[in-house]
Design a protein around this motif. Sequence first.
Motif, short mmCIF file in Angstrom:
data_model
loop_
_atom_site.label_atom_id
_atom_site.label_comp_id
_atom_site.label_asym_id
_atom_site.label_seq_id
_atom_site.Cartn_x
_atom_site.Cartn_y
_atom_site.Cartn_z
N TRP A 12 -38.46 -29.65 13.99
CA TRP A 12 -37.31 -30.55 13.85
C TRP A 12 -37.10 -30.96 12.40
O TRP A 12 -35.97 -30.94 11.89
CB TRP A 12 -37.52 -31.78 14.74
CG TRP A 12 -36.58 -32.92 14.47
CD1 TRP A 12 -35.24 -32.95 14.69
CD2 TRP A 12 -36.93 -34.21 13.95
NE1 TRP A 12 -34.72 -34.19 14.33
CE2 TRP A 12 -35.75 -34.97 13.87
CE3 TRP A 12 -38.13 -34.79 13.54
CZ2 TRP A 12 -35.73 -36.29 13.41
CZ3 TRP A 12 -38.10 -36.10 13.08
CH2 TRP A 12 -36.92 -36.83 13.02
N ALA A 13 -38.18 -31.30 11.70
CA ALA A 13 -38.08 -31.72 10.29
C ALA A 13 -37.54 -30.58 9.43
O ALA A 13 -36.64 -30.79 8.60
CB ALA A 13 -39.44 -32.18 9.79
N ALA A 14 -38.08 -29.38 9.64
CA ALA A 14 -37.64 -28.23 8.84
C ALA A 14 -36.18 -27.89 9.12
O ALA A 14 -35.39 -27.68 8.20
CB ALA A 14 -38.54 -27.02 9.12
N VAL A 18 -32.80 -28.04 6.64
CA VAL A 18 -31.94 -26.88 6.42
C VAL A 18 -30.49 -27.21 6.79
O VAL A 18 -29.55 -26.90 6.04
CB VAL A 18 -32.45 -25.66 7.22
CG1 VAL A 18 -31.43 -24.52 7.23
CG2 VAL A 18 -33.77 -25.16 6.66
N CYS A 19 -30.30 -27.85 7.95
CA CYS A 19 -28.94 -28.18 8.40
C CYS A 19 -28.28 -29.20 7.48
O CYS A 19 -27.09 -29.08 7.16
CB CYS A 19 -28.98 -28.72 9.82
SG CYS A 19 -29.41 -27.48 11.06
N CYS A 94 -22.66 -36.45 6.20
CA CYS A 94 -23.67 -35.75 5.39
C CYS A 94 -24.77 -36.72 4.93
O CYS A 94 -25.95 -36.36 4.92
CB CYS A 94 -23.02 -35.09 4.18
SG CYS A 94 -22.08 -33.61 4.59
N GLY A 95 -24.37 -37.93 4.57
CA GLY A 95 -25.36 -38.93 4.17
C GLY A 95 -26.33 -39.25 5.29
O GLY A 95 -27.54 -39.37 5.07
N LEU A 96 -25.82 -39.38 6.53
CA LEU A 96 -26.68 -39.65 7.68
C LEU A 96 -27.64 -38.50 7.94
O LEU A 96 -28.84 -38.71 8.19
CB LEU A 96 -25.83 -39.93 8.93
CG LEU A 96 -25.05 -41.24 8.95
CD1 LEU A 96 -24.16 -41.31 10.19
CD2 LEU A 96 -25.99 -42.43 8.91
N LEU A 97 -27.13 -37.26 7.87
CA LEU A 97 -28.00 -36.10 8.09
C LEU A 97 -29.09 -36.02 7.03
O LEU A 97 -30.25 -35.70 7.34
CB LEU A 97 -27.19 -34.80 8.07
CG LEU A 97 -26.17 -34.56 9.16
CD1 LEU A 97 -25.73 -33.10 9.18
CD2 LEU A 97 -26.68 -34.95 10.53
N LEU A 98 -28.73 -36.30 5.79
CA LEU A 98 -29.72 -36.26 4.71
C LEU A 98 -30.76 -37.35 4.86
O LEU A 98 -31.96 -37.11 4.67
CB LEU A 98 -28.99 -36.41 3.37
CG LEU A 98 -29.64 -35.82 2.13
CD1 LEU A 98 -29.98 -34.35 2.34
CD2 LEU A 98 -28.74 -35.98 0.93
N LEU A 99 -30.35 -38.54 5.26
CA LEU A 99 -31.28 -39.65 5.47
C LEU A 99 -32.31 -39.31 6.55
O LEU A 99 -33.52 -39.50 6.36
CB LEU A 99 -30.50 -40.91 5.86
CG LEU A 99 -31.33 -42.15 6.20
CD1 LEU A 99 -31.98 -42.71 4.94
CD2 LEU A 99 -30.47 -43.20 6.86
N VAL A 100 -31.84 -38.79 7.68
CA VAL A 100 -32.76 -38.45 8.77
C VAL A 100 -33.65 -37.27 8.37
O VAL A 100 -34.85 -37.27 8.68
CB VAL A 100 -31.97 -38.12 10.07
CG1 VAL A 100 -32.89 -37.59 11.15
CG2 VAL A 100 -31.25 -39.37 10.57
N ALA A 101 -33.09 -36.28 7.68
CA ALA A 101 -33.90 -35.13 7.27
C ALA A 101 -35.03 -35.54 6.33
O ALA A 101 -36.17 -35.08 6.49
CB ALA A 101 -33.00 -34.09 6.59
N ALA A 122 -33.56 -41.32 15.68
CA ALA A 122 -33.17 -40.39 14.60
C ALA A 122 -32.28 -39.28 15.15
O ALA A 122 -31.30 -38.88 14.51
CB ALA A 122 -34.41 -39.80 13.94
N GLY A 123 -32.61 -38.78 16.35
CA GLY A 123 -31.76 -37.77 16.98
C GLY A 123 -30.37 -38.30 17.27
O GLY A 123 -29.37 -37.58 17.10
N GLY A 124 -30.28 -39.56 17.70
CA GLY A 124 -28.97 -40.18 17.93
C GLY A 124 -28.17 -40.30 16.64
O GLY A 124 -26.96 -40.05 16.63
N ILE A 125 -28.86 -40.67 15.56
CA ILE A 125 -28.19 -40.77 14.25
C ILE A 125 -27.70 -39.39 13.82
O ILE A 125 -26.59 -39.25 13.29
CB ILE A 125 -29.13 -41.40 13.20
CG1 ILE A 125 -29.41 -42.86 13.55
CG2 ILE A 125 -28.53 -41.29 11.80
CD1 ILE A 125 -30.49 -43.50 12.72
N GLN A 126 -28.53 -38.36 14.05
CA GLN A 126 -28.11 -37.01 13.70
C GLN A 126 -26.88 -36.58 14.51
O GLN A 126 -25.98 -35.93 13.98
CB GLN A 126 -29.25 -36.02 13.95
CG GLN A 126 -30.32 -36.07 12.89
CD GLN A 126 -31.41 -35.04 13.13
OE1 GLN A 126 -31.97 -34.96 14.22
NE2 GLN A 126 -31.71 -34.26 12.12
#
Length: 201
Positions: A12-14, A18-19, A94-101, A122-126
Amino acid sequence: MSSSLTCAGVLWAALSLVCAAASCTGFFMPYWLLGSQLDKPVSFGVFRRCTYPVRQEDQPDSVVMVEQCGRYASFLGIPSLAWKICSVVTGVGCGLLLLVALTAVMGCCVSELVSRTVGRVAGGIQFVGGLLIGSGCALYPLGWNSEEVRQTCNNLSDQFDLGTCQLGWAYYCTGGGAAATMLLCTWLACFAGKKQKQYPY
């Protein structure tokens, strides 16, 4: 150095990284829409553009194409309301995806950072981030009837009609990153965190 992630959590982290990188790169690059003007290739992003016309100072009636990329001088300079909304919505996503990643990657190195509950949140935020980016991609065609785009597409473009233009790789990169996040990362996040140890007090 112990991890707070399960094997699914490491995947999930990797995948989240990437996403998020794909969506952020696509969002920043000015290759969402490709066309030509005065026999020069022209491309647009949400808030950036490559190759643009400039009137010559000594000959006001003649126009030359400046072959370089840049962002619009101000937020108000973005050619359509739909693209302004798209840039805000996609940027927040994009900011939310980057924060969770980045949180997920830190979870690989820090113990007890990502629990089952934190993983699910975190999945909900994604999911919300992917939904925002998807909304931005859906709004983008509403700006194809702006004067700048019409000039680039031989005056044939309209909302949801590209005319002689075509979608570029950055549009697909942004949307693909968001779709993969919503479909894969959100699901993997449910199994990412280890169960917290119960400490007797």
